[in-house]
Each structure stands twice: as C-alpha cells, then as structure tokens.
Design a protein around this motif. Structure first.
Motif, PDB file in Angstrom:
ATOM      1  N   ASP B  12       8.515  -4.610   0.141  1.00  0.00           N
ATOM      2  CA  ASP B  12       8.093  -5.591  -0.520  1.00  0.00           C
ATOM      3  C   ASP B  12       6.551  -5.599  -0.025  1.00  0.00           C
ATOM      4  OD1 ASP B  12      10.102  -6.349  -1.927  1.00  0.00           O
ATOM      5  OD2 ASP B  12      10.793  -7.935  -0.493  1.00  0.00           O
ATOM      6  N   ALA B  13       6.383  -5.296   1.324  1.00  0.00           N
ATOM      7  CA  ALA B  13       5.047  -5.572   1.978  1.00  0.00           C
ATOM      8  C   ALA B  13       4.239  -4.324   1.392  1.00  0.00           C
ATOM      9  CB  ALA B  13       5.216  -5.358   3.490  1.00  0.00           C
ATOM     10  N   ALA B  14       4.746  -3.106   0.992  1.00  0.00           N
ATOM     11  CA  ALA B  14       3.940  -1.883   0.677  1.00  0.00           C
ATOM     12  C   ALA B  14       2.700  -2.133  -0.189  1.00  0.00           C
ATOM     13  CB  ALA B  14       4.728  -0.592   0.114  1.00  0.00           C
ATOM     14  N   PRO B  15       3.066  -2.750  -1.718  1.00  0.00           N
ATOM     15  CA  PRO B  15       1.917  -2.814  -2.526  1.00  0.00           C
ATOM     16  C   PRO B  15       0.820  -3.715  -1.983  1.00  0.00           C
ATOM     17  CG  PRO B  15       3.900  -3.898  -3.293  1.00  0.00           C
ATOM     18  CD  PRO B  15       4.313  -3.118  -2.086  1.00  0.00           C
ATOM     19  N   GLN B  16       1.395  -4.685  -1.298  1.00  0.00           N
ATOM     20  CA  GLN B  16       0.662  -6.146  -0.840  1.00  0.00           C
ATOM     21  C   GLN B  16      -0.351  -5.436   0.159  1.00  0.00           C
ATOM     22  OE1 GLN B  16       3.329  -8.747   0.694  1.00  0.00           O
ATOM     23  NE2 GLN B  16       4.245  -9.186  -1.650  1.00  0.00           N
ATOM     24  N   VAL B  17       0.143  -4.607   1.195  1.00  0.00           N
ATOM     25  CA  VAL B  17      -0.743  -4.127   2.188  1.00  0.00           C
ATOM     26  C   VAL B  17      -1.567  -2.950   1.710  1.00  0.00           C
ATOM     27  CG1 VAL B  17      -0.903  -2.872   4.378  1.00  0.00           C
ATOM     28  CG2 VAL B  17       0.822  -4.749   3.882  1.00  0.00           C
ATOM     29  N   LEU B  18      -1.110  -2.292   0.773  1.00  0.00           N
ATOM     30  CA  LEU B  18      -2.018  -1.257   0.240  1.00  0.00           C
ATOM     31  C   LEU B  18      -3.392  -2.093  -0.468  1.00  0.00           C
ATOM     32  CD1 LEU B  18      -2.819   1.662  -0.711  1.00  0.00           C
ATOM     33  CD2 LEU B  18      -1.108   1.641  -2.404  1.00  0.00           C
ATOM     34  N   GLY B  19      -2.866  -2.877  -1.357  1.00  0.00           N
ATOM     35  CA  GLY B  19      -3.654  -3.458  -2.113  1.00  0.00           C
ATOM     36  C   GLY B  19      -5.040  -3.836  -1.508  1.00  0.00           C
ATOM     37  N   ALA B  20      -4.543  -4.717  -0.181  1.00  0.00           N
ATOM     38  CA  ALA B  20      -5.733  -5.331   0.527  1.00  0.00           C
ATOM     39  C   ALA B  20      -6.338  -4.179   1.341  1.00  0.00           C
ATOM     40  CB  ALA B  20      -5.109  -6.079   1.679  1.00  0.00           C
ATOM     41  N   ILE B  21      -6.102  -3.122   1.686  1.00  0.00           N
ATOM     42  CA  ILE B  21      -6.581  -1.988   2.434  1.00  0.00           C
ATOM     43  C   ILE B  21      -7.791  -1.445   1.352  1.00  0.00           C
ATOM     44  CG2 ILE B  21      -6.501   0.483   3.291  1.00  0.00           C
ATOM     45  CD1 ILE B  21      -5.614  -1.731   5.169  1.00  0.00           C
ATOM     46  N   VAL B  22      -7.217  -1.287  -0.190  1.00  0.00           N
ATOM     47  CA  VAL B  22      -8.156  -0.518  -0.951  1.00  0.00           C
ATOM     48  C   VAL B  22      -9.189  -1.541  -1.407  1.00  0.00           C
ATOM     49  CG1 VAL B  22      -8.280   0.315  -3.554  1.00  0.00           C
ATOM     50  CG2 VAL B  22      -6.006   0.844  -2.083  1.00  0.00           C
ATOM     51  N   ARG B  23      -8.817  -2.866  -1.450  1.00  0.00           N
ATOM     52  CA  ARG B  23     -10.175  -3.726  -1.551  1.00  0.00           C
ATOM     53  C   ARG B  23     -10.962  -3.651  -0.665  1.00  0.00           C
ATOM     54  NH1 ARG B  23     -10.006  -7.057  -5.270  1.00  0.00           N
ATOM     55  NH2 ARG B  23      -7.843  -7.628  -6.307  1.00  0.00           N
ATOM     56  N   ARG B  24     -10.537  -3.585   0.565  1.00  0.00           N
ATOM     57  CA  ARG B  24     -11.653  -3.514   1.757  1.00  0.00           C
ATOM     58  C   ARG B  24     -12.204  -2.161   1.773  1.00  0.00           C
ATOM     59  NH1 ARG B  24     -12.264  -5.765   7.240  1.00  0.00           N
ATOM     60  NH2 ARG B  24     -10.906  -7.743   6.606  1.00  0.00           N
ATOM     61  N   TYR B  25     -11.505  -0.974   1.628  1.00  0.00           N
ATOM     62  CA  TYR B  25     -12.320   0.479   1.867  1.00  0.00           C
ATOM     63  C   TYR B  25     -12.800   1.202   0.396  1.00  0.00           C
ATOM     64  CZ  TYR B  25     -11.027  -0.339   6.611  1.00  0.00           C
ATOM     65  OH  TYR B  25     -10.974  -0.900   8.084  1.00  0.00           O
ATOM     66  N   GLY B  26     -12.062   0.596  -0.556  1.00  0.00           N
ATOM     67  CA  GLY B  26     -12.219   1.219  -1.712  1.00  0.00           C
ATOM     68  C   GLY B  26     -11.598   2.580  -2.114  1.00  0.00           C
ATOM     69  N   ASP B  27     -11.179   3.506  -1.144  1.00  0.00           N
ATOM     70  CA  ASP B  27     -10.758   4.787  -1.276  1.00  0.00           C
ATOM     71  C   ASP B  27      -9.321   4.559  -1.359  1.00  0.00           C
ATOM     72  OD1 ASP B  27      -9.886   7.289  -0.753  1.00  0.00           O
ATOM     73  OD2 ASP B  27     -11.516   7.951   0.672  1.00  0.00           O
ATOM     74  N   PHE B  28      -8.785   4.746  -2.590  1.00  0.00           N
ATOM     75  CA  PHE B  28      -7.485   4.622  -2.883  1.00  0.00           C
ATOM     76  C   PHE B  28      -6.604   5.610  -2.167  1.00  0.00           C
ATOM     77  CE2 PHE B  28      -3.874   5.982  -5.683  1.00  0.00           C
ATOM     78  CZ  PHE B  28      -2.961   4.830  -5.420  1.00  0.00           C
ATOM     79  N   ALA B  29      -7.208   6.992  -2.210  1.00  0.00           N
ATOM     80  CA  ALA B  29      -6.204   8.039  -2.040  1.00  0.00           C
ATOM     81  C   ALA B  29      -6.077   8.221  -0.324  1.00  0.00           C
ATOM     82  CB  ALA B  29      -6.849   9.446  -2.264  1.00  0.00           C
TER      83      ALA B  29
END
Lengths: 133, 423
Positions: B12-29
C-alpha cells in the motif's frame, strides 16, 4: 552437475496414434504422473527448469537472409523421425542420478498403463572452468 | 506482525512513497530504485525490530537517504567528467507529513499508473513496471510470477525505466484530452496482468494467483481513486466475477474444467456478491463500455445454478454489443457459443462458417475447438473427436491441450467400449 534430459516423440501420428488417441483413464494417468514427477524433482531440489514444447506444427527453421534479416521456412527437417517434445534440466551430484531420473521419465505410463519407454537423451550442460588451485 | 500484514503495509505504501520521492527529486528511475531498496530494508528490519511508529514516513526517510547517496555519487561522477551540473537540494530537512499528504498521494498513485502504462512501453514491460513501481513487488517476486530468471526481469524493468527517461514523460497528470486514452491503457495493463495470472499464458500451472490477486488489488486502488468511472468499476467487477470461479476451474491434476462441468458450490460467494453489486452500480451509470459488458456476461454466468438455467439470450445480446465496440473475432466466437445455446448448434455453426470466411481466426485452435464442441452437441461425435484432436495439436497451452485430448477421448468409441467393459 547439470544435465538436460530431452524427451523425444515420434514425429508422425500425433493426432492418430499419440496421447490424443488414448482412452481417458490412460491420459489422466499420464498427466498425473508428469505432474507428480515434476513435483518430486522440485521437492528434492534437483529441478532447474522444465518446459514442454508446442507441437512441431508450430516449428519453423530460421536462417539469416542476405541482409541479415530472418529467412523463415517450415521445420524441423522433414526427414526427421522424431521431434523434441520437452525437456528437464536437473542439477545432480552424479551422472548416475541423472540417468535414474531419465529412466523414471522414460517409464511414464502410456496406453493401457504400459510404460512408454520413451527415449530420453541425457546431455551434460557445460559449466564454468574448475577453480584454480 | 504477520508476513501478510507486512506485505499489505509495504504494498500500500509503495506508490505513495514513490510518488513523494519522484515529486521531490524528479528522477523517476532513480527514485524507483531508492524506494525498492527501502522496501527491501523494511522487509528485513520490521519483522525483527518491530513496526516503526510511522511506516510510510520510515520508508520515505530511507528512500530519501538512498536518493541523497545517489545524487551525491552522480554529482561526483559528473564532477569527475568535468560536466556542468546543477546543485540538487539534498532534502535533509525532510517533512514526510507534507510530502505524504492524502490528496497528493492519490494523484501520485494515478500518475504512476499512467506512467507505467505509457504507450512507449511494450505491454509485458508495462505490466512488470506496474507491479514493481505501483504494486511494490520485488523483482524476484515478479520474475517468479512470469517464470523467468530474476536477472532477465531486472533487465526488463530497467529498460522500461530507460524508455520512460528517454521519452521524457513528465511526472504529471495527463491533460484532460489525453486522460481517457491513458486510462484505457492502464486498465488494459491491469486486465492483462489479471489474465496472465488467471489463464497463465505460459508454463504448466493454470493459475498464478499472485498476479491475479495483485491485479485485483490495483484495480481496487484505481476504483477507489476514480469511483465515478464505470469502466474502472466494470474491470474490477469482471476480475472478481471471473476469479470467483477459480477453485472450480481446475481438477486435481491441474486439468481445466469447463463452465458446464464445474462444481458451482466451489464458487466464491463473497467475490460473486461483490462483483454483482459492482456490476449493477456501473450499469446504472449509463455509459456502457467493454469491461462493463464483460462483467455483465460474467455476472449472468455466476448468477446461474447451471448452464441450463443460464440466461443465454441475454449473453448472446451482450456479446453482440461487445462485438460492435471492439470488432474482435474472439467476441464473435463467444457469441456463436451463446447463440448455439439459444437457437441450437446449427445456428452457432453457421456463425463459425462466417468467422472462417472472415479469415482472421483461420487455423486458430479456438475456432476448431468451438466447432468441435458444437458438432458434439449436434450429435456428430466422430467429426467432433477429430476436431478436438486437431485443436489439441495446435494449442500452445499445456492445460488446454490436456483438456482437448480428454474431450476427444470421451468421444472415442474405443473408450466407451473400454469403460463399459469395466463396469
């Protein structure tokens, strides 16, 4: 040591003489055996991989054409009397064990429950060079 | 904490945390790698040390640390290469509570789904990437589900991420004009994921339930985010109504059991009830789409106590509507079966002749198998037996081949004599 155990089946007569023409109980017994056999190899930790191959009707022979692209012809070679029906790869401590597994596969029940005695080709898989002393 | 609870929490947490990290850093990969590492760390530490007070915050912090390491080593590399680089904020004052606020989290999950189903990716890559980035599965788990070596799956995922990077897909909600097409792609990826698990296109196991379950879970997530979209509800309903029959669909040796021979008491009542309620809700909505129609068909099967009491006229009509929407010859093949149930085998066989002439399914084993089935019902066992065998020789699914040769065996005169002799 890893071995590939290759199960060969006669090329002709799949629809007229093969498993498709056996009585129901014999087909069930054969399928049940194969499932159990795979389960045993998995449980013993010897199974590396196994696949059944689709009928040779789907087989094609490919060679690189003049421009390097695929040149596709029907295959396998028409003169071949047998085709590869499937294989197992097992990881075992000794050749004898690979032979024992092959023998068990060969004895899969056929029509009337009689062991098929299929030819199983046993080939060692090449491995890494020995560690230097 | 059971392993199950842990897994649910992490996924459940995976996409939420990933979304927040991508927002912050921009680098999806890189963000995706960082979150995967955080998840693996959590799976190792939490069962041992206990659940942190704020699990999502914990994952976020660990992923940020990984990202920081990544950015540092990237900058070091760039310095070495004497390239100009922009200084990236390291995010040392991390505030997971604002990064992980509820509204942003829902949007992020959707954006991630859109990204992973991007048309630049092949469908198998899209499925694998969705499972990892949105589903929170590890590469090892995904590899197992697809019966390929882990290194192969790792490569497939990293190539998919490279494709996303080079095509410059922004981490943003698609425009309103684009959105419907992109949502279709997401639903199709989830649909294929479900089928891969349910019908198993390769290997000898008929069910790889982990894939179906994950597809259902993700469809639930999308449905919760877009409760007003009838096709999302339709897809979820279709999955539940199909999955409800799973236990009855195979016998002890993994052989397929067709609908008309299934022990319907094995069907999952709870799944059916949920699927029926969803189907009713979406059909009341008015904007009918292909997933809703398929759900409606599955619902008619699931509601019936036997094939004799099934509402075949309704099913034939629904397949007719579906055919108008998709022009897929497989739909027409299914309609032929329903029509045969309503008007008798000759009517169905006439539709098969038309399909044969159409050419798109020429030589396809399913067309042959359905013809065998209708000929059997029309009282032509010899012709049916030959066609069952021909279809068996052509299918590439072990379970289906076994099913078809057993159908042939049942019609064989030798077999009847043999079993009669035994009694």
């Amino acid at each position: 040591m890893k071995y590939m155990l290759m199960m060969h089946a006669p090329r002709t007569g799949w629809e007229t003489a093969g498993i498709a023409t056996w009585p129901m109980d014999d087909i069930k017994a054969h399928i049940g055996f194969m499932k159990q056999f795979a389960g045993e190899l998995q449980a013993s930790g010897e199974l590396v991989g196994a696949e059944g191959l689709a009928s040779p009707e789907h087989a094609r022979i490919v060679r690189a054409g003049r421009n390097g692209g695929p040149e596709v012809t029907d295959g396998p070679f028409a003169e071949a009397k047998e085709f590869l029906a499937g294989y197992w790869i097992v990881d075992v401590p000794a050749t004898e064990r690979a032979y024992a597994i092959a023998a068990r596969a060969s004895a899969a029940p056929g029509k009337g429950g009689v062991p098929l005695n299929m030819p199983i080709e046993v080939r060692e898989v090449m491995s890494a060079p020995p560690a230097e002393a | 904490m059971t392993l199950d609870t842990l897994q649910h929490l992490l996924r459940d947490a995976a996409p939420q945390v990933l979304g927040a990290i991508v927002r912050r850093y921009g680098d999806f990969a890189a963000a995706e790698d960082a979150v995967q590492e955080a998840m693996i760390a959590a799976a190792a530490q939490w069962p041992r040390d206990g659940l942190p007070a704020n699990p999502r915050g914990w994952l976020f912090q660990v992923a940020v640390r990984r990202m920081t390491d990544h950015v540092r080593s990237e900058s070091a590399r760039r310095k070495r290469e004497a390239l100009a680089f922009a200084d990236v904020p390291f995010g040392l004052q991390v505030t997971p509570h604002t990064d992980l606020d509820a509204a942003a989290v829902g949007d992020d999950t959707l954006i991630l789904l859109f990204m992973c189903s991007h048309p630049a990716l092949t469908r198998p890559s899209a499925i694998a990437l969705t499972l990892r980035a949105v589903g929170g599965l590890t590469t090892a788990e995904i590899a197992r589900a697809f019966l390929v070596p882990e290194s192969t799956m790792a490569q497939r995922i990293s190539r998919a991420k490279a494709t996303i990077k080079t095509s410059g897909i922004p981490f943003a909600m698609p425009s309103a004009a684009e959105r419907d097409a992109r949502l279709d792609a997401v639903l199709h990826v989830l649909y294929l994921m479900f089928n891969e698990g349910y019908a198993s296109s390769s290997g000898t196991d008929v069910h790889r339930t982990d894939l179906s379950n994950e597809a259902i879970r993700l469809a639930r997530v999308v449905h919760a985010l877009l409760p007003g979209d009838p096709e999302v509800g339709g897809l979820l309903a279709l999955m539940r109504l199909t999955d409800a029959r799973r236990l009855a669909r195979t016998g002890p040796d993994g052989e397929l059991i067709p609908l008309d021979e299934q022990d319907r008491s094995l069907w999952d009542r709870r799944a059916i009830d949920e699927g029926l309620a969803l189907t009713r809700a979406v059909l009341a909505h008015g904007a009918v789409g292909p997933y809703q129609l398929q759900a409606a068909i599955a619902a008619l099967h699931d509601e019936a106590t036997s094939t004799d009491t099934t509402d075949w006229p309704q099913i034939a009509t629904l397949y007719g509507l579906l055919g108008l929407m998709s022009d897929n010859p497989m739909v027409e093949l299914n309609r032929a079966i329903a029509v045969a149930m309503v008007d008798g085998p000759p009517a169905g066989l006439a539709l098969l002749d038309a399909l044969e002439a159409d050419g798109r399914l020429a030589g396809h084993y399913r067309l042959t198998a359905v013809r065998a089935h209708l000929l059997e019902r029309a009282g032509q066992p010899a012709a049916a037996m030959d066609l069952y065998r021909a279809a068996a020789a052509r299918t590439t699914s072990v379970a289906e081949r076994n099913y078809l040769i057993m159908k042939a065996a049942r019609l064989s005169p030798n077999d009847e004599a043999r079993s009669a002799g035994r009694e």
